[in-house]
Write an enzyme that holds these catalytic residues in place. Structure first.
Site, short mmCIF file in Angstrom:
data_model
loop_
_atom_site.label_atom_id
_atom_site.label_comp_id
_atom_site.label_asym_id
_atom_site.label_seq_id
_atom_site.Cartn_x
_atom_site.Cartn_y
_atom_site.Cartn_z
N ASP A 1 1.00 -0.99 -0.33
CA ASP A 1 -0.16 0.61 -0.13
C ASP A 1 0.22 1.09 0.11
O ASP A 1 1.45 1.02 0.18
CB ASP A 1 -0.67 0.06 1.48
CG ASP A 1 -0.15 -0.13 2.79
OD1 ASP A 1 1.19 -0.71 2.30
OD2 ASP A 1 -0.41 0.51 3.48
N GLU B 1 0.18 -1.17 5.49
CA GLU B 1 0.77 -0.84 6.53
C GLU B 1 0.91 0.26 7.24
O GLU B 1 0.98 0.83 8.20
CB GLU B 1 2.42 -1.15 6.38
CG GLU B 1 3.46 -0.91 6.67
CD GLU B 1 4.15 0.52 6.80
OE1 GLU B 1 5.05 0.61 8.04
OE2 GLU B 1 3.78 1.19 6.02
#
Length: 400
Positions: free
Chosen positions: A81, A146
């Site tokens: 991400d 994350e």
């Protein structure tokens, strides 16, 4: 045309950058498809796990079995991400994978941290082609979310039976760029406290001098916190050997409250982001915060948005054979290596918390630090050099 335009590793890196795995509401399937195709070409078996059964939170684990699978394995962790962008602030499209004539590769994730995930795979390609059998098993892991704290990512995955079965002995995760020739290995992280203070006080007409207002209490608390912050700034200014990861940082990040310009509010909310140095006694620090709240006049409630206390530091001495293998790679390549406390937060904290020594490392020297910034880029030659470095590191780690 750039000199690196036809380089296969550069092509794959740029392709990864073109996948818009950007918050919020990420569709991770394009990332999983792209990465699993790379693992298939490498003939590395893989599995896709889902955090708590949530199909939108996939974890991809590729496993190259070593010749001595009984040895603790090496884990290569990266997150898929990336943070949001302000497209109007970018010179080139943030998900275009554009490379200019100087070899600057633009894209959200170019530094944080699609570069590292792609370099892991590139280094494994080199080792695979060498036909040399590695002693230790290596797991290359790609995780979601994350950038939003990892609650439905590695933080949860490490609690699972599937993770325990990986038998991890040592892990690599992300670091950050340096603006000079140095390479930096991060062996620890500060405690991350994000607290929303709900400050209650006397309410009434704006023309009065009311006592014990939320504004007065907020002013007192803010003054104490900013004075503490100034002391930390002074430490850095006085000692050039210290870095931001060695001190406590305090930042006011959000303020909310009030209903009208002539009405004294009954409550104000103030959010602070605190990264607490590893040598600070957390119990005493919390007691100090609570004391300031009482001194301000009381009536201040706490809302913990995030609390992640410092995990055990990874040893960077002769007692840690993994560190010796990591460090040896830099000695063999005649590269400068320093050890620091990471200033931000990464997935390494969840690994260290369960006893897995971890090093944060991203080979990006002579590079402006552009994580989460506009026009994030990485130079092509720096990226390719990073593959060489990871190859040497992995050769050492997988055979130590």
């Amino acid at each position: 045309m750039s000199a690196w335009e036809n380089n296969e590793e550069i092509k794959l890196f740029r392709e990864y950058l073109r996948i818009p795995s950007v918050h919020p509401d990420i569709d991770y399937e394009p990332c999983i498809k792209f990465l699993s195709q790379q693992l298939e070409k490498l003939e590395i078996p893989y599995q896709v796990h889902h955090i708590n059964g949530d199909r939108t939170k996939p974890v991809l684990v590729g496993t190259w079995l070593g010749s001595k699978p009984e040895l603790p394995a090496i884990l290569l962790n990266s997150h898929m991400d990336v943070v949001p962008v302000y497209e109007e602030k970018w010179t080139h499209p943030p998900f275009g994978g554009h490379m200019d004539e100087e070899g600057r590769i633009y894209g959200r994730g170019a530094q944080d941290m699609k570069c590292v995930g792609a370099q892991y795979l590139a280094a494994l390609r080199v080792l695979k082609k060498s036909h040399e059998k590695m002693q230790r098993t290596v797991h290359v892991v790609f995780v979601p979310d994350e950038e939003t704290g990892g609650e439905l990512s590695l933080q949860e995955f490490v609690k699972s039976k599937e993770f325990r079965e990986l038998k991890v002995g040592f892990a690599l995760d992300e670091g950050m760029a340096t603006e000079d020739e140095r390479y930096v290995a991060y062996y620890a992280e500060r405690s991350l406290w994000q607290i929303n203070f709900k400050i209650k006080g006397s309410a009434g007409h704006g023309s009065l001098l009311l006592q014990n207002t939320a504004g007065q209490k907020f002013n007192y608390l803010l003054d104490k916190l900013m004075t503490y912050r100034q002391g930390q700034e002074a430490i850095l200014a006085k000692d050039p050997t210290k870095h931001v990861g060695d001190v406590t940082t305090i930042n006011l990040t959000m303020v909310n409250g009030g209903i009208q310009s002539n009405v004294v509010p009954a409550m104000l909310e103030a959010c602070f982001d605190m990264r607490i140095a590893t040598d600070v006694n957390l119990k005493e620090y919390e007691q100090q915060l609570r004391q300031w709240c009482e001194e301000a006049g009381g009536g201040i409630e706490w809302e913990w948005l995030v609390r992640i206390d410092t995990a055990p530091k990874t040893k960077t001495d002769a007692s840690n054979p993994y560190w010796l293998a990591f460090e040896k790679a830099f000695q063999e390549m005649n590269l400068s290596l320093e050890t620091h406390v990471f200033p931000g937060g990464t997935d390494s904290q969840f690994l260290r918390a369960i006893g897995i020594p971890s090093i944060g490392f991203s080979p990006m020297p002579n590079t402006p630090i552009l994580m989460h910034d506009h026009n994030e880029y990485l130079q092509a030659d720096v990226y390719l050099r990073g593959i060489e470095i990871y190859t040497k590191i992995l050769l050492n780690l997988l055979n130590c």
